[in-house]
Design a protein around this motif. Structure first.
Motif, PDB file in Angstrom:
ATOM      1  N   ALA A 135      47.607  19.462  32.077  1.00 27.48           N
ATOM      2  CA  ALA A 135      47.007  18.172  32.434  1.00 27.48           C
ATOM      3  C   ALA A 135      45.515  18.143  32.124  1.00 27.48           C
ATOM      4  O   ALA A 135      44.954  17.079  31.821  1.00 27.48           O
ATOM      5  CB  ALA A 135      47.237  17.881  33.920  1.00 27.48           C
ATOM      6  N   ILE A 136      44.856  19.284  32.214  1.00 24.01           N
ATOM      7  CA  ILE A 136      43.425  19.369  31.903  1.00 24.01           C
ATOM      8  C   ILE A 136      43.206  19.863  30.476  1.00 24.01           C
ATOM      9  O   ILE A 136      42.381  19.333  29.742  1.00 24.01           O
ATOM     10  CB  ILE A 136      42.710  20.308  32.896  1.00 24.01           C
ATOM     11  CG1 ILE A 136      42.818  19.757  34.316  1.00 24.01           C
ATOM     12  CG2 ILE A 136      41.237  20.499  32.499  1.00 24.01           C
ATOM     13  CD1 ILE A 136      42.237  20.687  35.377  1.00 24.01           C
ATOM     14  N   PHE A 137      43.972  20.878  30.078  1.00 19.88           N
ATOM     15  CA  PHE A 137      43.816  21.455  28.746  1.00 19.88           C
ATOM     16  C   PHE A 137      45.034  21.096  27.903  1.00 19.88           C
ATOM     17  O   PHE A 137      45.944  21.905  27.695  1.00 19.88           O
ATOM     18  CB  PHE A 137      43.632  22.969  28.836  1.00 19.88           C
ATOM     19  CG  PHE A 137      42.341  23.358  29.506  1.00 19.88           C
ATOM     20  CD1 PHE A 137      41.152  23.358  28.802  1.00 19.88           C
ATOM     21  CD2 PHE A 137      42.322  23.694  30.853  1.00 19.88           C
ATOM     22  CE1 PHE A 137      39.958  23.701  29.423  1.00 19.88           C
ATOM     23  CE2 PHE A 137      41.135  24.034  31.486  1.00 19.88           C
ATOM     24  CZ  PHE A 137      39.954  24.039  30.764  1.00 19.88           C
ATOM     25  N   GLY A 138      45.043  19.854  27.432  1.00 25.77           N
ATOM     26  CA  GLY A 138      46.125  19.387  26.600  1.00 25.77           C
ATOM     27  C   GLY A 138      45.910  19.795  25.151  1.00 25.77           C
ATOM     28  O   GLY A 138      44.892  20.392  24.796  1.00 25.77           O
ATOM     29  N   PRO A 139      46.861  19.483  24.296  1.00 27.90           N
ATOM     30  CA  PRO A 139      46.736  19.845  22.880  1.00 27.90           C
ATOM     31  C   PRO A 139      45.548  19.142  22.242  1.00 27.90           C
ATOM     32  O   PRO A 139      45.185  18.025  22.622  1.00 27.90           O
ATOM     33  CB  PRO A 139      48.056  19.377  22.280  1.00 27.90           C
ATOM     34  CG  PRO A 139      48.542  18.315  23.195  1.00 27.90           C
ATOM     35  CD  PRO A 139      48.086  18.726  24.558  1.00 27.90           C
ATOM     36  N   SER A 140      44.953  19.806  21.277  1.00 26.98           N
ATOM     37  CA  SER A 140      43.795  19.233  20.599  1.00 26.98           C
ATOM     38  C   SER A 140      44.241  18.357  19.441  1.00 26.98           C
ATOM     39  O   SER A 140      44.953  18.803  18.547  1.00 26.98           O
ATOM     40  CB  SER A 140      42.883  20.342  20.072  1.00 26.98           C
ATOM     41  OG  SER A 140      41.808  19.783  19.337  1.00 26.98           O
ATOM     42  N   ALA A 141      43.828  17.098  19.486  1.00 28.22           N
ATOM     43  CA  ALA A 141      44.115  16.169  18.396  1.00 28.22           C
ATOM     44  C   ALA A 141      42.873  15.907  17.555  1.00 28.22           C
ATOM     45  O   ALA A 141      42.819  14.945  16.790  1.00 28.22           O
ATOM     46  CB  ALA A 141      44.660  14.855  18.950  1.00 28.22           C
ATOM     47  N   SER A 142      41.879  16.782  17.686  1.00 23.02           N
ATOM     48  CA  SER A 142      40.620  16.596  16.965  1.00 23.02           C
ATOM     49  C   SER A 142      40.819  16.753  15.464  1.00 23.02           C
ATOM     50  O   SER A 142      41.382  17.754  14.999  1.00 23.02           O
ATOM     51  CB  SER A 142      39.586  17.600  17.451  1.00 23.02           C
ATOM     52  OG  SER A 142      38.452  17.585  16.611  1.00 23.02           O
ATOM     53  N   SER A 143      40.354  15.793  14.705  1.00 23.21           N
ATOM     54  CA  SER A 143      40.443  15.879  13.254  1.00 23.21           C
ATOM     55  C   SER A 143      39.451  16.877  12.688  1.00 23.21           C
ATOM     56  O   SER A 143      39.508  17.207  11.492  1.00 23.21           O
ATOM     57  CB  SER A 143      40.186  14.499  12.636  1.00 23.21           C
ATOM     58  OG  SER A 143      38.903  14.019  12.994  1.00 23.21           O
ATOM     59  N   ALA A 144      38.545  17.395  13.536  1.00 23.60           N
ATOM     60  CA  ALA A 144      37.547  18.354  13.074  1.00 23.60           C
ATOM     61  C   ALA A 144      38.089  19.779  13.021  1.00 23.60           C
ATOM     62  O   ALA A 144      37.501  20.639  12.375  1.00 23.60           O
ATOM     63  CB  ALA A 144      36.316  18.318  13.983  1.00 23.60           C
ATOM     64  N   LEU A 152      35.617  28.499  34.756  1.00 23.84           N
ATOM     65  CA  LEU A 152      36.532  29.620  34.608  1.00 23.84           C
ATOM     66  C   LEU A 152      35.711  30.877  34.358  1.00 23.84           C
ATOM     67  O   LEU A 152      34.831  30.889  33.478  1.00 23.84           O
ATOM     68  CB  LEU A 152      37.483  29.369  33.437  1.00 23.84           C
ATOM     69  CG  LEU A 152      38.575  30.405  33.182  1.00 23.84           C
ATOM     70  CD1 LEU A 152      39.585  30.407  34.335  1.00 23.84           C
ATOM     71  CD2 LEU A 152      39.309  30.095  31.872  1.00 23.84           C
ATOM     72  N   ALA A 153      35.967  31.930  35.125  1.00 25.76           N
ATOM     73  CA  ALA A 153      35.263  33.204  34.976  1.00 25.76           C
ATOM     74  C   ALA A 153      33.746  33.020  35.020  1.00 25.76           C
ATOM     75  O   ALA A 153      33.000  33.661  34.276  1.00 25.76           O
ATOM     76  CB  ALA A 153      35.684  33.896  33.683  1.00 25.76           C
ATOM     77  N   GLY A 154      33.281  32.108  35.868  1.00 24.25           N
ATOM     78  CA  GLY A 154      31.859  31.886  36.037  1.00 24.25           C
ATOM     79  C   GLY A 154      31.201  31.052  34.967  1.00 24.25           C
ATOM     80  O   GLY A 154      29.971  30.915  34.958  1.00 24.25           O
ATOM     81  N   THR A 155      31.997  30.458  34.086  1.00 23.34           N
ATOM     82  CA  THR A 155      31.467  29.645  32.990  1.00 23.34           C
ATOM     83  C   THR A 155      32.107  28.268  33.040  1.00 23.34           C
ATOM     84  O   THR A 155      33.321  28.150  33.263  1.00 23.34           O
ATOM     85  CB  THR A 155      31.761  30.299  31.629  1.00 23.34           C
ATOM     86  OG1 THR A 155      31.139  31.587  31.593  1.00 23.34           O
ATOM     87  CG2 THR A 155      31.238  29.457  30.474  1.00 23.34           C
ATOM     88  N   VAL A 156      31.322  27.232  32.831  1.00 22.82           N
ATOM     89  CA  VAL A 156      31.853  25.873  32.803  1.00 22.82           C
ATOM     90  C   VAL A 156      32.201  25.496  31.370  1.00 22.82           C
ATOM     91  O   VAL A 156      31.329  25.467  30.487  1.00 22.82           O
ATOM     92  CB  VAL A 156      30.849  24.864  33.384  1.00 22.82           C
ATOM     93  CG1 VAL A 156      31.379  23.430  33.237  1.00 22.82           C
ATOM     94  CG2 VAL A 156      30.582  25.176  34.850  1.00 22.82           C
ATOM     95  N   ILE A 157      33.466  25.212  31.156  1.00 23.73           N
ATOM     96  CA  ILE A 157      33.908  24.649  29.885  1.00 23.73           C
ATOM     97  C   ILE A 157      33.718  23.144  29.989  1.00 23.73           C
ATOM     98  O   ILE A 157      34.298  22.503  30.861  1.00 23.73           O
ATOM     99  CB  ILE A 157      35.382  24.986  29.606  1.00 23.73           C
ATOM    100  CG1 ILE A 157      35.584  26.504  29.537  1.00 23.73           C
ATOM    101  CG2 ILE A 157      35.849  24.321  28.309  1.00 23.73           C
ATOM    102  CD1 ILE A 157      37.047  26.912  29.432  1.00 23.73           C
ATOM    103  N   PRO A 158      32.898  22.546  29.132  1.00 18.05           N
ATOM    104  CA  PRO A 158      32.580  21.129  29.315  1.00 18.05           C
ATOM    105  C   PRO A 158      33.692  20.197  28.849  1.00 18.05           C
ATOM    106  O   PRO A 158      34.492  20.536  27.967  1.00 18.05           O
ATOM    107  CB  PRO A 158      31.331  20.941  28.449  1.00 18.05           C
ATOM    108  CG  PRO A 158      31.427  21.994  27.403  1.00 18.05           C
ATOM    109  CD  PRO A 158      32.109  23.163  28.048  1.00 18.05           C
ATOM    110  N   LYS A 159      33.743  19.046  29.471  1.00 18.95           N
ATOM    111  CA  LYS A 159      34.685  17.992  29.073  1.00 18.95           C
ATOM    112  C   LYS A 159      34.524  17.701  27.582  1.00 18.95           C
ATOM    113  O   LYS A 159      33.408  17.600  27.073  1.00 18.95           O
ATOM    114  CB  LYS A 159      34.425  16.729  29.881  1.00 18.95           C
ATOM    115  CG  LYS A 159      35.326  15.558  29.521  1.00 18.95           C
ATOM    116  CD  LYS A 159      35.012  14.341  30.389  1.00 18.95           C
ATOM    117  CE  LYS A 159      35.896  13.160  30.022  1.00 18.95           C
ATOM    118  NZ  LYS A 159      35.618  11.976  30.875  1.00 18.95           N
TER     119      LYS A 159
END
Length: 393
Positions: free
Chosen positions: A53-62, A292-299
């Motif tokens: 729900a938070i880490f869904g598949p990446s649809a980024s064209s990059a 996660l593990a003391g690090t913020v993965i940004p939106k």
């Protein structure tokens, strides 16, 4: 620069020293060369993999996957669209279905290549045996029966090169050529099975899960078919080669395997998948900030679940850097995480099992060739590219 520094070249040559350092010092960190956040510990990979729900598949064209495969594909989809497509992909890949056809599909192919290979007394187990077996079996299953082994092998190596070295002009040119050839070969197959459904995987993808009277067209399925082609053509062969290297580096384990290939081949193949994951990472996209593990993965961040690193996590596997045929069995991460857990996991294991079983049964006194170099490269996709060996002809 040290071999454990986080660089693209170090990852390509040998990612495992890099991953070991990251697990200790920076288990969640940004890899600037690809602008993605690496997650390297087993527990943290599980956390990300199970939070769809938070880490869904990446649809980024990059991402390089988008450039090579095209979008949308089965790895970039989510929700009902993904579920519907997976019905078609999974229909003929259940354990029950695979058990009904894999022996007659794969064993004659393995025996044909091994019978010719055995006469030489020496050769490359990867390039001359395991890759040909893998691409012929998967090519036939997809419906590419008229495409020769050399072409199928070049296709997956070229797609792989486009993924792993997208900034290399030669690698990308080879990838584009392979894409064009794949599309030209798949077009007639898709048209044929649209009119006359058959047993091929392509036919199942065209028709499976669709409402009555509707089918998936060429443009809709080709991004997914490129995913299937790359993973399917590559993984069983490289998984078998990885296992064979692990066995042959330890004469005692190789001897045990030769004495009981039927009983030990599946165990060896699975340990090879853990030891050197053929598919090393799976991409995700953060839909919100997450610590996660003391690090913020940004939106909005692109995240790489580094399955190859999770499989070598000392907290999960004892003596994790070693291939161990007798290792206490635990699930590994090489097939990814649901809902994108690899559809072909059971088929891959069975092709790998048959390949190793026939090889160690047929090649007497099989050993590494001390006069030639074993070559292993890659990190998104990694395998023993050249595995020179000798045996009693």
């Amino acid at each position: 620069m040290t071999a454990d520094a986080l660089t693209g070249e170090n990852l390509f040559q040998d990612p495992y020293p890099v991953y070991a350092r990251l697990r200790k010092e920076a288990p969640v960190c940004l890899f600037p060369e690809t602008s993605e956040w690496f997650v390297t510990r087993w527990a943290d990979c599980q956390t990300i993999g199970l939070k769809d729900a938070i880490f869904g598949p990446s649809a980024s064209s990059a991402r390089p996957e988008a450039r090579v495969m095209g979008m949308p594909n089965v790895l970039s989809m989510t929700g009902d669209e993904h579920k519907c497509l997976r019905v078609g992909i999974d229909e003929n890949l259940t354990a029950e279905k695979v058990d009904s056809y894999v022996d007659r599909l794969a064993r004659p192919v393995a025996r044909r290549f091994i019978d010719e290979f055995r006469k030489r007394g020496s050769g490359d187990l990867t390039a001359d045996l395991f890759e040909p077996i893998s691409v012929r079996v998967i090519g036939d299953l997809i419906g590419l029966v008229d495409v020769d082994v050399e072409t199928l092998t070049r296709w997956f190596h070229s797609l792989n090169g486009g993924l792993q070295r997208p900034s290399d002009p030669e690698a990308w040119a080879a990838c584009e050529r392979a894409r064009a050839e794949i599309d030209a070969a798949m077009g007639p197959i898709i048209r044929r099975v649209t009119e006359r459904p058959d047993h091929t995987l392509t036919s199942h993808v065209v028709h499976g899960g669709m409402p009555a009277g509707q089918v998936r067209g060429f443009d809709e399925i080709m991004p997914t078919m490129r995913v299937i082609l790359l993973g399917g053509l590559q993984e069983p062969g490289h998984g078998a080669a990885n296992a064979a290297l692990g066995l042959l580096q330890n004469p005692g384990q190789a001897k045990a395997m030769a004495a009981d290939p039927e009983g030990l081949s599946l165990r060896a193949y699975d340990e090879g998948l853990r030891w050197i994951a053929p598919i090393g990472v799976t991409p995700r996209l953060a839909s919100d900030d997450f610590e996660l593990a003391g690090t913020v993965i940004p939106k909005g961040a692109s995240v790489a679940i580094v399955m190859a690193s999770a499989n070598r996590d000392e907290a999960r596997f004892e003596n994790a850097d070693a291939f161990d045929l007798n290792r206490k069995r635990k699930p590994h991460a090489s097939f990814g995480y649901r809902p994108h857990f690899c559809s072909g996991h059971y088929l891959s294991r069975q092709i790998g099992r048959i390949s190793l079983e026939e090889t160690f049964r047929s090649l007497s006194n099989l050993m590494l060739d001390p006069g030639r170099e074993v070559v292993t490269k890659g990190w998104r996709f990694r395998g023993v590219l050249h595995l020179p060996a000798r045996w009693n002809a």
